[in-house]
Design a protein around this motif. Structure first.
Motif, PDB file in Angstrom:
ATOM      1  N   PHE A 117       3.558   1.083   3.127  1.00 39.60           N
ATOM      2  CA  PHE A 117       3.364  -0.358   3.531  1.00 39.60           C
ATOM      3  C   PHE A 117       4.054  -1.383   2.631  1.00 39.60           C
ATOM      4  N   SER A 118       5.092  -1.936   3.288  1.00 43.98           N
ATOM      5  CA  SER A 118       5.587  -3.098   2.539  1.00 43.98           C
ATOM      6  C   SER A 118       5.418  -4.306   2.943  1.00 43.98           C
ATOM      7  N   ARG A 119       5.434  -5.463   2.211  1.00 49.61           N
ATOM      8  CA  ARG A 119       5.151  -6.805   2.831  1.00 49.61           C
ATOM      9  C   ARG A 119       6.518  -7.149   3.548  1.00 49.61           C
ATOM     10  N   VAL A 120       6.251  -7.945   4.596  1.00 55.39           N
ATOM     11  CA  VAL A 120       7.322  -8.714   5.549  1.00 55.39           C
ATOM     12  C   VAL A 120       6.961 -10.084   5.962  1.00 55.39           C
ATOM     13  N   LYS A 121       7.899 -10.915   6.101  1.00 54.21           N
ATOM     14  CA  LYS A 121       7.728 -12.074   6.479  1.00 54.21           C
ATOM     15  C   LYS A 121       7.810 -12.406   7.912  1.00 54.21           C
ATOM     16  N   ILE A 122       7.011 -13.312   8.524  1.00 52.60           N
ATOM     17  CA  ILE A 122       7.240 -13.793  10.153  1.00 52.60           C
ATOM     18  C   ILE A 122       7.406 -15.128  10.119  1.00 52.60           C
ATOM     19  N   VAL A 123       8.410 -15.453  10.465  1.00 53.24           N
ATOM     20  CA  VAL A 123       9.080 -16.814  10.252  1.00 53.24           C
ATOM     21  C   VAL A 123       8.727 -17.280  11.682  1.00 53.24           C
ATOM     22  N   THR A 124       7.744 -18.461  11.876  1.00 56.15           N
ATOM     23  CA  THR A 124       7.404 -19.223  13.183  1.00 56.15           C
ATOM     24  C   THR A 124       7.813 -20.376  13.203  1.00 56.15           C
ATOM     25  N   GLU A 125       7.357 -21.279  14.284  1.00 60.02           N
ATOM     26  CA  GLU A 125       7.907 -22.675  13.928  1.00 60.02           C
ATOM     27  C   GLU A 125       6.906 -23.520  13.009  1.00 60.02           C
ATOM     28  N   SER A 126       5.793 -22.774  12.526  1.00 57.04           N
ATOM     29  CA  SER A 126       5.034 -23.656  11.618  1.00 57.04           C
ATOM     30  C   SER A 126       5.180 -22.801  10.561  1.00 57.04           C
ATOM     31  N   PRO A 127       3.967 -22.458   9.740  1.00 51.81           N
ATOM     32  CA  PRO A 127       4.336 -21.710   8.707  1.00 51.81           C
ATOM     33  C   PRO A 127       4.887 -20.248   8.728  1.00 51.81           C
ATOM     34  N   THR A 128       5.385 -19.901   7.755  1.00 54.83           N
ATOM     35  CA  THR A 128       5.869 -18.516   7.469  1.00 54.83           C
ATOM     36  C   THR A 128       4.541 -17.790   7.154  1.00 54.83           C
ATOM     37  N   LEU A 129       4.596 -16.659   7.780  1.00 57.56           N
ATOM     38  CA  LEU A 129       3.126 -15.396   7.830  1.00 57.56           C
ATOM     39  C   LEU A 129       3.521 -14.365   7.105  1.00 57.56           C
ATOM     40  N   THR A 130       2.679 -13.522   6.350  1.00 56.10           N
ATOM     41  CA  THR A 130       2.992 -12.411   5.800  1.00 56.10           C
ATOM     42  C   THR A 130       2.315 -11.477   6.448  1.00 56.10           C
ATOM     43  N   ALA A 131       2.817 -10.296   6.676  1.00 56.95           N
ATOM     44  CA  ALA A 131       2.141  -9.055   7.444  1.00 56.95           C
ATOM     45  C   ALA A 131       2.692  -7.862   6.666  1.00 56.95           C
TER      46      ALA A 131
ATOM     47  N   SER B 229       4.405  -3.751   7.082  1.00 57.83           N
ATOM     48  CA  SER B 229       5.424  -2.839   7.856  1.00 57.83           C
ATOM     49  C   SER B 229       5.085  -1.392   7.453  1.00 57.83           C
ATOM     50  N   LEU B 230       4.639  -0.666   8.147  1.00 52.45           N
ATOM     51  CA  LEU B 230       4.513   0.744   7.868  1.00 52.45           C
ATOM     52  C   LEU B 230       5.779   1.494   7.910  1.00 52.45           C
ATOM     53  N   ALA B 231       6.222   1.804   6.902  1.00 47.24           N
ATOM     54  CA  ALA B 231       7.352   2.772   6.771  1.00 47.24           C
ATOM     55  C   ALA B 231       7.729   3.153   5.517  1.00 47.24           C
ATOM     56  N   PRO B 232       8.139   4.367   5.289  1.00 48.51           N
ATOM     57  CA  PRO B 232       7.824   5.503   6.001  1.00 48.51           C
ATOM     58  C   PRO B 232       6.455   6.167   5.822  1.00 48.51           C
ATOM     59  N   MET B 233       6.359   7.110   6.756  1.00 44.06           N
ATOM     60  CA  MET B 233       5.314   8.018   6.704  1.00 44.06           C
ATOM     61  C   MET B 233       5.827   9.598   6.889  1.00 44.06           C
ATOM     62  N   ALA B 234       5.113  10.190   5.918  1.00 43.39           N
ATOM     63  CA  ALA B 234       5.680  11.811   5.956  1.00 43.39           C
ATOM     64  C   ALA B 234       5.066  12.712   5.302  1.00 43.39           C
ATOM     65  N   VAL B 235       4.944  13.718   6.144  1.00 44.98           N
ATOM     66  CA  VAL B 235       4.099  14.968   5.623  1.00 44.98           C
ATOM     67  C   VAL B 235       5.112  16.218   5.597  1.00 44.98           C
ATOM     68  N   HIS B 236       4.981  17.002   4.360  1.00 44.81           N
ATOM     69  CA  HIS B 236       5.685  18.050   4.353  1.00 44.81           C
ATOM     70  C   HIS B 236       5.435  19.117   5.428  1.00 44.81           C
ATOM     71  N   PRO B 237       6.639  19.549   5.933  1.00 44.11           N
ATOM     72  CA  PRO B 237       6.709  20.447   7.099  1.00 44.11           C
ATOM     73  C   PRO B 237       5.730  21.651   6.905  1.00 44.11           C
ATOM     74  N   ASN B 238       5.473  22.124   5.931  1.00 49.25           N
ATOM     75  CA  ASN B 238       4.534  23.111   5.729  1.00 49.25           C
ATOM     76  C   ASN B 238       3.003  22.735   6.114  1.00 49.25           C
ATOM     77  N   HIS B 239       2.814  21.313   6.049  1.00 47.90           N
ATOM     78  CA  HIS B 239       1.361  21.010   6.275  1.00 47.90           C
ATOM     79  C   HIS B 239       1.329  19.775   7.487  1.00 47.90           C
ATOM     80  N   GLN B 240       2.340  20.053   8.241  1.00 46.14           N
ATOM     81  CA  GLN B 240       2.355  19.291   9.731  1.00 46.14           C
ATOM     82  C   GLN B 240       1.369  19.776  10.726  1.00 46.14           C
TER      83      GLN B 240
ATOM     84  N   VAL C 181       0.915  -1.253   0.146  1.00 49.23           N
ATOM     85  CA  VAL C 181      -0.010  -0.167  -0.167  1.00 49.23           C
ATOM     86  C   VAL C 181       0.752   1.068  -0.143  1.00 49.23           C
ATOM     87  N   SER C 182       0.750   2.202  -0.966  1.00 52.07           N
ATOM     88  CA  SER C 182       1.460   3.442  -1.004  1.00 52.07           C
ATOM     89  C   SER C 182       0.366   4.537  -1.439  1.00 52.07           C
TER      90      SER C 182
END
Length: 169
Positions: A59-73, A75-86, A43-44
């Motif tokens: 938002f980018s896709r990340v993997k979560i390695v667990t004892e059973s299946p690997t999951l997908t989640a 990650s929010l990074a980055p988020m930015a607002v122009h300083p004139n509009h913060q 998501v962008s």
């Protein structure tokens, strides 16, 4: 009137600009390009004011390695607002719309490494992230958000970021 909408190719220069100005360097802008080019974008969204990009969330896709299946989640990074509009609620609009979009795409939870004061209002919690090992030394800044209630209750795993993120470790 600010409009929150998905990014288009026409927005790339504006996205680079708002991230470069907001973070006072090009690292986040370069990361966005690398994640997008590597196919990790989920998501962008941009905050558009009179056809100008004044904010952005990624938002980018990340993997979560667990004892059973690997999951997908996501990650929010980055988020930015122009300083004139913060401090006008634009960041909140971006986070709310971004989380909704991730939920609509079928993700169960999101993670973020960020300032607790900025993200706790969106129900990101360091407590929810305690069973997710991070490659970063985040402490209270390492947080998770359940897009689906209870989705993190039984997960114990290690978060693996896509290769472009290695440069930030």
């Amino acid at each position: 009137m600010v409009t929150i909408r998905p990014e288009t190719e026409r927005d790339y220069a504006g996205i680079r600009n708002v991230n470069r100005i907001a973070f006072d360097n090009a690292a986040e802008a370069n990361l966005i390009d690398a994640l997008r080019d590597g196919g990790f974008k989920e998501v962008s969204l941009v905050a558009d004011l009179a056809s100008e990009v004044i904010g952005h969330i990624f938002f980018s896709r990340v993997k979560i390695v667990t004892e059973s299946p690997t999951l997908t989640a996501v990650s929010l990074a980055p988020m930015a607002v122009h300083p004139n509009h913060q401090r006008q609620g634009i960041g909140s609009l971006l986070v709310d719309a971004g989380l909704k979009s991730c939920r609509d795409r079928g993700f169960d939870f999101a993670i973020v490494l960020g300032h607790p004061n900025s993200y706790q209002q969106f129900e990101f919690s360091a407590e929810l992230a305690t069973h997710l090992a991070s490659p970063f030394d985040g402490g209270d800044e390492w947080m998770a958000h359940e897009l689906i209630a209870g989705s993190l209750s039984s997960i114990l795993g290690e978060v693996i970021y896509p290769p472009p993120s290695d440069e930030l470790e």
